[in-house]
Design a protein around this motif. Sequence first.
Motif, short mmCIF file in Angstrom:
data_model
loop_
_atom_site.label_atom_id
_atom_site.label_comp_id
_atom_site.label_asym_id
_atom_site.label_seq_id
_atom_site.Cartn_x
_atom_site.Cartn_y
_atom_site.Cartn_z
N LEU A 86 49.35 34.92 46.78
CA LEU A 86 50.12 34.82 45.52
C LEU A 86 49.36 35.49 44.38
N ILE A 87 48.04 35.28 44.34
CA ILE A 87 47.24 35.89 43.27
C ILE A 87 47.17 37.40 43.46
N ARG A 88 47.06 37.84 44.71
CA ARG A 88 47.05 39.29 44.97
C ARG A 88 48.36 39.93 44.51
N ARG A 89 49.48 39.24 44.80
CA ARG A 89 50.78 39.78 44.40
C ARG A 89 50.82 39.91 42.88
N LYS A 90 50.29 38.88 42.19
CA LYS A 90 50.32 38.88 40.72
C LYS A 90 49.49 40.03 40.15
N THR A 91 48.31 40.27 40.75
CA THR A 91 47.43 41.29 40.19
C THR A 91 47.76 42.68 40.74
N GLY A 92 48.70 42.75 41.69
CA GLY A 92 49.11 44.05 42.22
C GLY A 92 48.10 44.63 43.21
N ASN A 93 47.17 43.78 43.68
CA ASN A 93 46.18 44.25 44.66
C ASN A 93 46.66 43.93 46.07
N VAL A 108 54.08 32.59 35.59
CA VAL A 108 52.91 32.43 36.45
C VAL A 108 53.36 32.04 37.87
N PRO A 109 52.69 32.59 38.92
CA PRO A 109 53.06 32.20 40.28
C PRO A 109 52.91 30.68 40.49
N LYS A 156 29.41 31.65 38.89
CA LYS A 156 30.08 32.09 37.66
C LYS A 156 30.03 33.61 37.50
N GLU A 157 28.90 34.20 37.87
CA GLU A 157 28.79 35.67 37.78
C GLU A 157 29.83 36.34 38.68
N TYR A 158 30.03 35.77 39.86
CA TYR A 158 31.02 36.31 40.79
C TYR A 158 32.42 36.26 40.18
N ILE A 159 32.79 35.11 39.63
CA ILE A 159 34.14 34.95 39.06
C ILE A 159 34.34 35.93 37.90
N LEU A 160 33.30 36.10 37.10
CA LEU A 160 33.36 37.02 35.98
C LEU A 160 33.54 38.47 36.47
N LEU A 161 32.74 38.86 37.44
CA LEU A 161 32.84 40.23 37.96
C LEU A 161 34.20 40.46 38.62
N GLU A 162 34.68 39.49 39.37
CA GLU A 162 35.98 39.62 40.02
C GLU A 162 37.07 39.86 38.97
N TYR A 163 37.00 39.12 37.89
CA TYR A 163 38.02 39.28 36.84
C TYR A 163 37.94 40.69 36.21
N LEU A 164 36.72 41.16 35.96
CA LEU A 164 36.55 42.51 35.40
C LEU A 164 37.10 43.55 36.38
N ILE A 179 49.85 25.98 27.34
CA ILE A 179 48.81 26.43 26.40
C ILE A 179 47.76 27.33 27.04
N ASN A 180 47.68 27.37 28.37
CA ASN A 180 46.66 28.21 29.03
C ASN A 180 47.32 29.25 29.94
N PRO A 181 46.79 30.48 29.95
CA PRO A 181 47.38 31.51 30.81
C PRO A 181 46.78 31.44 32.22
N TYR A 182 47.34 30.60 33.08
CA TYR A 182 46.80 30.46 34.44
C TYR A 182 47.19 31.64 35.32
N ASP A 183 46.39 31.85 36.36
CA ASP A 183 46.69 32.90 37.34
C ASP A 183 47.55 32.34 38.47
N LEU A 184 47.56 31.02 38.62
CA LEU A 184 48.38 30.36 39.64
C LEU A 184 48.50 28.89 39.28
N ILE A 185 49.68 28.31 39.59
CA ILE A 185 49.84 26.86 39.44
C ILE A 185 50.20 26.27 40.80
N ILE A 186 49.47 25.23 41.19
CA ILE A 186 49.79 24.50 42.42
C ILE A 186 50.43 23.20 41.99
N LEU A 187 51.66 23.02 42.41
CA LEU A 187 52.49 21.96 41.84
C LEU A 187 53.03 21.04 42.92
N ASP A 188 52.63 19.78 42.86
CA ASP A 188 53.19 18.77 43.76
C ASP A 188 54.62 18.46 43.29
N ILE A 189 55.50 18.03 44.20
CA ILE A 189 56.87 17.73 43.77
C ILE A 189 56.99 16.30 43.26
#
Length: 222
Positions: free
Chosen positions: A115-122, A73-74, A153-161, A42-52
């Motif tokens: 992993l997030i860099r790879r996803k965003t192409g940066n 999603v990565p 929060k301002e940092y996270i917002l600016l980073e996303y923009l 239900i949510n568009p995550y940028d990364l999932i960390i998954l225990d086995i």
Amino acid sequence: MRILLVEDEKRIADFIKRGLKEDKYVVDTACDGEKGLYLAEINPYDLIILDIMLPLKDGITVCKELRNKQIDVPVLMLTAKDSVGDKVRGLNCGADDYLTKPFAFEEFLARVRALIRRKTGNKSTVLKVADLQLDQLTHQVTRAGKQLMLTHKEYILLEYLMLNTNTVVTRTMLAEHVWHENFDSFTNVIDVYINYVRNKIDKDFKKQLIHTVRGAGYILKE
Ligand code: CA
């Protein structure tokens, strides 16, 4: 950037969550495979960390089901197991990377960032738009060489923009990638935070970088 952490051991989950928050990520948590899968759907995550090893549904099954549902999603797999067979199974089910517990937190963070860099192409950890710079490792933000002090929060917002430079970012996208689950995107909180960020990065400079797109959202561009 918003991350889903699926881990049933509370001590480890708390430790990882705290570290990720310090590194300016928004983190949702699930303590079993079924809740993890549900949140990932239900949510568009940028990364999932998954225990086995998870209750109700193990991480390998969760990952397989995500891929079957075309959710690409990565995924970073975590496990206490260290056998080659488990690593191969993890990667074969569609995970992007693999880390064995216990791990050094610095290595974990480096993999998360990669992993997030790879996803965003940066390729770089320093984001630049005109004379605005954001360093994802030190979390320093400067404009025309002048250091700007942003709240968490301002940092996270600016980073996303900045990761979406030249693209219209809707309030829904901001709600989904910058805030936690259960956030009501119809409140004016997003607009309030955009104004905070604007006051810091644009107000004292001639050229405005954050623009309002009427009826759509915001865009950061030169
Ligand atoms: Ca476990």
